[in-house]
Design an enzyme around this catalytic site. Structure first.
Site, mmCIF file in Angstrom:
data_model
loop_
_atom_site.group_PDB
_atom_site.id
_atom_site.type_symbol
_atom_site.label_atom_id
_atom_site.label_comp_id
_atom_site.label_asym_id
_atom_site.label_seq_id
_atom_site.Cartn_x
_atom_site.Cartn_y
_atom_site.Cartn_z
ATOM 1 N N TYR A 50 0.834 -1.207 0.000
ATOM 2 C CA TYR A 50 0.000 0.000 0.000
ATOM 3 C C TYR A 50 0.872 1.262 0.000
ATOM 4 O O TYR A 50 0.652 2.192 -0.786
ATOM 5 C CB TYR A 50 -0.966 0.023 1.201
ATOM 6 C CG TYR A 50 -1.768 1.313 1.229
ATOM 7 C CD1 TYR A 50 -2.805 1.530 0.323
ATOM 8 C CD2 TYR A 50 -1.430 2.348 2.113
ATOM 9 C CE1 TYR A 50 -3.505 2.741 0.296
ATOM 10 C CE2 TYR A 50 -2.123 3.551 2.094
ATOM 11 C CZ TYR A 50 -3.155 3.747 1.185
ATOM 12 O OH TYR A 50 -3.817 4.950 1.151
ATOM 13 N N ARG A 91 2.224 8.597 13.065
ATOM 14 C CA ARG A 91 1.906 9.841 13.769
ATOM 15 C C ARG A 91 0.410 10.137 13.779
ATOM 16 O O ARG A 91 -0.123 10.659 14.751
ATOM 17 C CB ARG A 91 2.664 10.994 13.090
ATOM 18 C CG ARG A 91 2.533 12.334 13.779
ATOM 19 C CD ARG A 91 2.887 13.468 12.821
ATOM 20 N NE ARG A 91 2.023 13.426 11.625
ATOM 21 C CZ ARG A 91 2.286 14.051 10.478
ATOM 22 N NH1 ARG A 91 3.387 14.756 10.340
ATOM 23 N NH2 ARG A 91 1.447 13.969 9.461
ATOM 24 N N ARG A 151 -10.331 4.929 6.678
ATOM 25 C CA ARG A 151 -9.652 3.643 6.713
ATOM 26 C C ARG A 151 -8.397 3.742 7.566
ATOM 27 O O ARG A 151 -7.830 4.805 7.728
ATOM 28 C CB ARG A 151 -9.296 3.211 5.296
ATOM 29 C CG ARG A 151 -10.529 2.727 4.535
ATOM 30 C CD ARG A 151 -10.232 2.453 3.095
ATOM 31 N NE ARG A 151 -9.505 3.565 2.516
ATOM 32 C CZ ARG A 151 -8.484 3.438 1.677
ATOM 33 N NH1 ARG A 151 -8.055 2.243 1.349
ATOM 34 N NH2 ARG A 151 -7.898 4.503 1.175
ATOM 35 N N PHE A 195 15.502 19.452 -1.269
ATOM 36 C CA PHE A 195 14.116 19.024 -1.489
ATOM 37 C C PHE A 195 13.884 17.616 -0.944
ATOM 38 O O PHE A 195 12.848 17.338 -0.329
ATOM 39 C CB PHE A 195 13.803 19.089 -2.999
ATOM 40 C CG PHE A 195 12.536 18.393 -3.390
ATOM 41 C CD1 PHE A 195 11.306 18.982 -3.135
ATOM 42 C CD2 PHE A 195 12.566 17.153 -4.009
ATOM 43 C CE1 PHE A 195 10.126 18.337 -3.487
ATOM 44 C CE2 PHE A 195 11.396 16.501 -4.366
ATOM 45 C CZ PHE A 195 10.170 17.094 -4.103
HETATM 46 C C1 D61 Z 1 11.893 12.951 -2.153
HETATM 47 C C2 D61 Z 1 11.151 14.052 -1.750
HETATM 48 C C3 D61 Z 1 9.817 13.911 -1.460
HETATM 49 C C4 D61 Z 1 9.205 12.680 -1.546
HETATM 50 C C5 D61 Z 1 9.963 11.570 -1.951
HETATM 51 C C6 D61 Z 1 11.302 11.732 -2.243
HETATM 52 C C7 D61 Z 1 9.354 10.325 -2.065
HETATM 53 C C8 D61 Z 1 8.027 10.196 -1.782
HETATM 54 C C9 D61 Z 1 7.282 11.285 -1.386
HETATM 55 C C10 D61 Z 1 7.856 12.519 -1.280
HETATM 56 C C11 D61 Z 1 5.824 11.090 -1.094
HETATM 57 C C12 D61 Z 1 5.597 11.033 0.376
HETATM 58 C C13 D61 Z 1 4.157 11.033 0.764
HETATM 59 C C14 D61 Z 1 4.058 11.246 2.263
HETATM 60 C C15 D61 Z 1 2.830 11.974 2.651
HETATM 61 N N1 D61 Z 1 1.676 11.169 2.401
HETATM 62 C C16 D61 Z 1 0.594 11.632 1.772
HETATM 63 O O1 D61 Z 1 0.546 12.749 1.349
HETATM 64 C C17 D61 Z 1 -0.549 10.629 1.610
HETATM 65 O O2 D61 Z 1 -1.083 10.662 0.310
HETATM 66 C C18 D61 Z 1 -0.429 9.794 -0.580
HETATM 67 C C19 D61 Z 1 -0.982 9.933 -1.997
HETATM 68 C C20 D61 Z 1 -0.697 11.285 -2.619
HETATM 69 C C21 D61 Z 1 0.759 11.617 -2.627
HETATM 70 C C22 D61 Z 1 0.929 13.021 -3.069
HETATM 71 C C23 D61 Z 1 2.328 13.559 -2.950
HETATM 72 C C24 D61 Z 1 2.901 13.754 -1.719
HETATM 73 C C25 D61 Z 1 4.151 14.349 -1.616
HETATM 74 C C26 D61 Z 1 4.817 14.766 -2.751
HETATM 75 C C27 D61 Z 1 4.233 14.573 -4.012
HETATM 76 C C28 D61 Z 1 2.983 13.960 -4.094
HETATM 77 C C29 D61 Z 1 4.873 15.022 -5.142
HETATM 78 C C30 D61 Z 1 6.076 15.677 -5.055
HETATM 79 C C31 D61 Z 1 6.658 15.879 -3.809
HETATM 80 C C32 D61 Z 1 6.053 15.416 -2.678
HETATM 81 C C33 D61 Z 1 -1.604 10.915 2.667
HETATM 82 O O3 D61 Z 1 -2.122 12.205 2.517
HETATM 83 C C34 D61 Z 1 -2.964 12.708 3.509
HETATM 84 C C35 D61 Z 1 -2.260 12.999 4.799
HETATM 85 O O4 D61 Z 1 -1.036 12.892 4.887
HETATM 86 O O5 D61 Z 1 -2.945 13.391 5.747
HETATM 87 C C36 D61 Z 1 -2.638 9.814 2.586
HETATM 88 O O6 D61 Z 1 -3.740 10.003 2.103
HETATM 89 O O7 D61 Z 1 -2.262 8.724 3.047
HETATM 90 MG MG MG Z 2 -5.015 8.734 0.709
#
Ligand code: D61
Ligand code: MG
Length: 394
Positions: free
Chosen positions: A168, A212, A225, A285
């Site tokens: 997931y 968290r 969920r 970044f």
């Molecule tokens: C380097 C720098 C940033 C990075 C990376 C490597 C590798 C992965 C990520 C960022 C993504 C990390 C996601 C952690 C936060 N989680 C969420 O936002 C969850 O949603 C997941 C699906 C959408 C992801 C969108 C996203 C997030 C960060 C980004 C990005 C796209 C694009 C570019 C840079 C960063 C979470 O969201 C709601 C919440 O946290 O409350 C969820 O629904 O589980």
């Molecule tokens: Mg989500």
């Protein structure tokens, strides 16, 4: 903590906080003139609590691509997270979302507040997307396709095993890592990183969020969920809800520590990924969110407050991380000290104490083996008190 409190108790955070405030003010004045790009950057600041700042310090071309990448995946996530959309409706939208990126007549209203605005005006995001260079578009499309397909699978299935949990997290965050690595490569700034290291970058951030956000997620109305895997929590309770009740707090904290120990698996990969980066802005970044994540895990470890409210790093400490994460040495220093601080909270009676200790030792070894922690004594003394005080005061 107010400004006066910070000045008195954490004077070392005052300058970074002012610096951050000024950077934020500069950024908010820099909104582009064209409507679609203005929308993209305004929206980014509204919906991403933490990523807006690190995205905005990237160079202009990569910044546009990453901003659009973020908003597209945030829109996809808004569909995934909207519990008022029926499964039969949601699944086909998640699966076909990537194809709609090119269709300016497509829209799907869902979500609330800023997320609803993002969905209702998604056309402006699409317009920005269509202005990106084709290689960026293809990279973004591929990740949206794979993420949508993965989300669709998990709409209809619970996170039972640790393998499910990793799968997931791969779909919702690991794939972001793969996509970003591709964007860095297309921009000509970095070599193409391996999928496995890129995936770990996302898993470490996502697992930290899932840990968290236990209380926030469990208390959400309508019920959202949950992503803590049954294979882990069933060792400590019959129902995941049980952890929020005071009479179970001893088991709750043991489960929390088990979850933190699981997340620590990814740290070595993350350090390796960051060590390979060449461009300064790309490095910051990537590294700032990672340092925040290990800081958050150190703060959450063995901390019953995770089950009572929101556990977050102080704003001043966040400002310090942003100001002081510039080189790989800074990252090794921070990971060393924050994991040592976690280690100092391990109690022998914790069922996973020896595994946790082993993982922390490995992290510390990876940091020292780099040879770049030079004047550790000085830095350690200084930041020990700083980092430790945040851990104790939470
Ligand atoms: C380097 C720098 C940033 C990075 C990376 C490597 C590798 C992965 C990520 C960022 C993504 C990390 C996601 C952690 C936060 N989680 C969420 O936002 C969850 O949603 C997941 C699906 C959408 C992801 C969108 C996203 C997030 C960060 C980004 C990005 C796209 C694009 C570019 C840079 C960063 C979470 O969201 C709601 C919440 O946290 O409350 C969820 O629904 O589980
Ligand atoms: Mg989500």
């Amino acid at each position: 903590m107010g400004l006066l409190g910070t000045i008195m108790e954490h004077p070392e955070e005052v300058y970074p906080m002012l610096k951050l405030k000024m950077a934020a003010a500069r950024i908010s004045k820099q909104i582009p003139a064209e409507e679609h790009w203005a929308f993209a950057y305004t929206m980014l600041q509204k919906v991403s609590r933490s990523f807006a700042l690190v995205i905005q310090q990237l160079g202009p071309e990569l910044r546009n691509a990453v901003c659009v990448f973020y908003l597209i995946l945030r829109a996809l996530d808004t569909v995934e997270d909207d519990t008022s959309v029926a499964t039969e409706v949601k699944v086909p939208i998640l699966e076909s979302f990537y194809r709609h990126l090119y269709d300016l007549n497509w829209s799907f209203s869902c979500g609330t507040k800023d997320y609803k605005i993002l969905m209702d005006k998604f056309q402006l995001v699409q317009t920005s997307f269509l202005e990106l260079n084709k290689d960026y578009q293809e990279a973004i499309e591929e990740i949206a396709r794979r993420m949508g397909a993965g989300m669709a699978i998990f709409i209809q299935k619970e996170v039972e095993t640790v393998d499910d949990y990793d799968e997931y997290c791969h779909y919702v965050a690991g794939l972001v890592g793969l996509g970003l690595s591709k964007l860095f490569y297309v921009a000509g700034l970095e070599d193409l990183a391996s999928d496995s290291l890129s995936n770990s970058m996302g898993l470490f951030l996502q697992k930290t969020n899932i840990i968290r956000d236990y209380l926030e997620d469990i208390n959400e109305i309508p019920k959202s969920r949950m992503f803590w895997p049954r294979e882990i929590w069933s060792k400590y309770a019959n129902k995941l809800e049980d952890f929020k009740y005071e009479e179970n707090f001893e088991k709750s904290v043991q489960c929390l520590n088990d979850m933190v120990t699981n997340a620590l698996i990814h740290v070595k990969d993350c350090l390796q990924y960051m060590a390979l980066l060449k461009d300064q802005a790309t490095f910051r970044f990537c590294a700032i969110p990672q340092v925040m994540a290990i800081g958050t895990l150190a703060l959450c470890y063995n901390n019953v407050n995770v089950f009572k409210g929101v556990v977050k790093m102080r704003r001043g400490l966040t400002a310090r991380v942003i100001a002081e994460t510039n080189t790989m040495k800074d990252v090794y220093d921070a990971f060393y000290e924050l994991s040592a601080s976690l280690e100092s909270k391990i109690e022998d009676k914790d069922p996973n104490s020896s595994l946790t200790r082993k993982r922390v030792e490995e992290i510390k070894k990876a940091c020292t083996a780099s040879g770049s922690i030079t004047r550790r004594g000085k830095y350690l003394k200084e930041s020990w008190s700083i980092y430790n005080s945040v851990l104790v005061s939470a």
